[in-house]
Design an enzyme around this catalytic site. Structure first.
Site, PDB file in Angstrom:
ATOM      1  N   ASP A   1       0.878  -1.182   0.000  1.00  0.00           N
ATOM      2  CA  ASP A   1       0.000   0.000   0.000  1.00  0.00           C
ATOM      3  C   ASP A   1       0.906   1.219   0.000  1.00  0.00           C
ATOM      4  OD1 ASP A   1      -1.906   2.097   0.901  1.00  0.00           O
ATOM      5  OD2 ASP A   1      -3.229   0.408   1.340  1.00  0.00           O
TER       6      ASP A   1
ATOM      7  N   SER B   1     -17.033  -2.577  -8.783  1.00  0.00           N
ATOM      8  CA  SER B   1     -18.052  -1.830  -8.056  1.00  0.00           C
ATOM      9  C   SER B   1     -19.388  -1.901  -8.784  1.00  0.00           C
ATOM     10  CB  SER B   1     -17.600  -0.375  -7.974  1.00  0.00           C
ATOM     11  OG  SER B   1     -18.661   0.442  -7.548  1.00  0.00           O
TER      12      SER B   1
ATOM     13  N   TYR C   1     -14.397   7.512 -12.260  1.00  0.00           N
ATOM     14  CA  TYR C   1     -14.057   6.433 -11.315  1.00  0.00           C
ATOM     15  C   TYR C   1     -14.679   5.111 -11.766  1.00  0.00           C
ATOM     16  CZ  TYR C   1     -14.749   3.331  -7.346  1.00  0.00           C
ATOM     17  OH  TYR C   1     -14.821   2.213  -6.551  1.00  0.00           O
TER      18      TYR C   1
ATOM     19  N   LEU D   1     -22.468   8.112   2.493  1.00  0.00           N
ATOM     20  CA  LEU D   1     -23.543   8.320   3.453  1.00  0.00           C
ATOM     21  C   LEU D   1     -23.167   7.899   4.885  1.00  0.00           C
ATOM     22  CD1 LEU D   1     -26.530   8.944   4.091  1.00  0.00           C
ATOM     23  CD2 LEU D   1     -27.040   6.570   3.483  1.00  0.00           C
TER      24      LEU D   1
ATOM     25  N   LYS E   1     -13.127   1.237 -13.271  1.00  0.00           N
ATOM     26  CA  LYS E   1     -13.500  -0.131 -12.870  1.00  0.00           C
ATOM     27  C   LYS E   1     -13.946  -0.940 -14.098  1.00  0.00           C
ATOM     28  CE  LYS E   1     -12.726   0.372  -8.508  1.00  0.00           C
ATOM     29  NZ  LYS E   1     -11.510  -0.230  -7.954  1.00  0.00           N
TER      30      LYS E   1
END
Ligand code: NAD
Ligand code: UDP
Length: 355
Positions: free
Chosen positions: A34, A127, A151, A202, A155
């Site tokens: 990472d 996703s 984005y 959220l 994917k």
């Protein structure tokens, strides 16, 4: 096979760190890489604390192929779980080149490093955003993809790249895992999501309202064609999601797996207002929110049909929405500033960099 290691890119991040815990608990050897752009080394320390196991960590960028080759040389790796990537939808519309470079170029370099190191098994973090505004709810994997922002397109493109590679070279195996909305935290309260700056999503935003860091949640739109007018999402507990990766790895041990897409979701949708009420219940008091205009790019409903993963991966979600909300509040109340106050630096000896 169990002596060999699984390389986890982005393993210090939210979903990666929870997956590493599940892998270690299942006695798998794990190596993390990472670059810590969106995470803290403290997550690695906490994984070690929770599992009482030493974790092999390298501060390595997936844009640094030479560094990745060095990691493959040092360890006997049989599979890669690839989480590393930038993930903020709004930011991706402002700096699309950064997103395409980091996510797509980074993945190509990873695939090249894998190929040169004779590693041909990959589990990829895709996703539900690849579905765009889906015509069928719950969404089956067979629906055509059509992401609506940079984005999401990273994917979608990466899925194509991996699929093309598996078609061209039949010794590759891939699981393209399309996550719905990950939420919650480790039940210990020691590990959870650690958003830097103002959260976009959220549940982290709502939990910062609950802890007093934000004043009020803005609910984006109440005029959608849903039971209460607010958008519907399929909120999947992060531990269930982490276990989905173990199930995908198990599948990969079978002969001739090839490349397959899987929805990882509960199959059940909740509106924004339902999520506010469920989380308020876990906190024990009402949380402040106001209705504002729709957020550009939001779609009405993203709910998974998870039957393919249920059947082929022998996996399904087990946690309830209550458990998800309680775990999030447990994490947030024990760590009001996430991992912000902890020393984030990785040890000097973990850094490999040729960039
Ligand atoms: P995260 O930001 O917490 O984790 C991603 C990790 O990747 C971070 O630790 C970051 O430092 C690292 N990283 C980024 N670029 C890197 C690079 N060039 N080299 C090395 N490391 C790099 O995000 P997350 O929520 O854990 O998401 C993990 C993956 O799942 C991402 O690919 C994301 O796009 C995908 N995903 C997330 C969600 C979600 O809502 N959280 C939903 C669907 C898919
Ligand atoms: N949402 C909201 N207020 C916020 C963040 C999100 O009302 O501050 C809504 C958003 O419109 C969507 C749902 O919550 O309907 C989930 O949004 P999130 O950004 O968490 O995930 P997404 O599904 O957009 O990837």
């Amino acid at each position: 096979m169990s002596d060999k290691a699984v390389l986890v890119t982005g393993g210090a991040g939210y979903i990666g760190s929870h997956t590493v815990i599940e892998l270690l608990n299942a006695n798998q050897n794990v190596v993390i890489i990472d670059n810590l752009t969106n995470s803290s080394y403290e997550a690695v320390r906490r994984i070690e604390k929770l599992t009482e196991k030493k974790v092999t960590f390298y501060k390595v960028d997936i844009l640094d192929k030479k560094a990745m080759l060095e990691v493959f040389k040092r360890h006997d790796i049989w599979a890669v779980i690839h989480f590393a990537g930038l993930k903020a939808v709004g930011e991706s519309t402002r700096i699309p080149l950064d997103y395409y470079h980091n996510n797509i170029t980074g993945t190509i370099l990873l695939l090249e490093a894998m190929k040169e190191s004779n590693v041909h098994n990959i589990v990829f973090s895709s996703s539900a955003t690849v579905y765009g505004d889906p015509a069928i709810i719950p969404i089956p994997e067979t629906l055509p993809t059509g992401a609506t922002n940079p984005y999401g397109r990273t994917k979608q493109f990466i899925e194509h790249i991996i699929r093309d590679l598996c078609t061209a070279e039949n010794n590759w195996n891939a699981a393209l895992l399309r996550y719905f909305n990950p939420a919650g935290a480790h039940p210990s309260g020691i590990l959870g999501e650690n958003p830097l700056g103002v959260p976009n999503n959220l549940m982290p935003y709502l939990s910062q309202v609950a802890i007093g860091k934000r004043e009020c949640l803005s609910v984006f739109g109440e005029d959608y064609d849903t039971p209460d007018g607010t958008c519907v999402r399929d909120y999947i507990n992060v531990i269930d999601l982490a276990k989905g990766h173990l199930a995908a790895l198990t599948k990969m041990r079978e002969p001739n797996v090839g490349c397959a897409e899987y929805n990882l979701g509960t199959g059940h949708g909740n509106t924004v207002l339902e999520m506010i009420h469920a989380f308020s219940k876990a906190v024990g008091r009402d949380l402040k929110y106001k209705i504002v205009a729709r957020r550009p790019g939001d779609v009405r409903n993203l709910t998974a049909n998870p039957e393919k993963a249920n059947k082929e991966l022998n996996w399904k979600c087990e946690k309830t929405l209550e458990e998800t909300c309680e775990s999030l509040w447990n994490w947030q109340s024990k760590n009001p500033n996430g991992l912000e106050d902890c020393p984030g630096d990785a040890p000097a000896e973990s850094i490999i960099c040729y960039l």
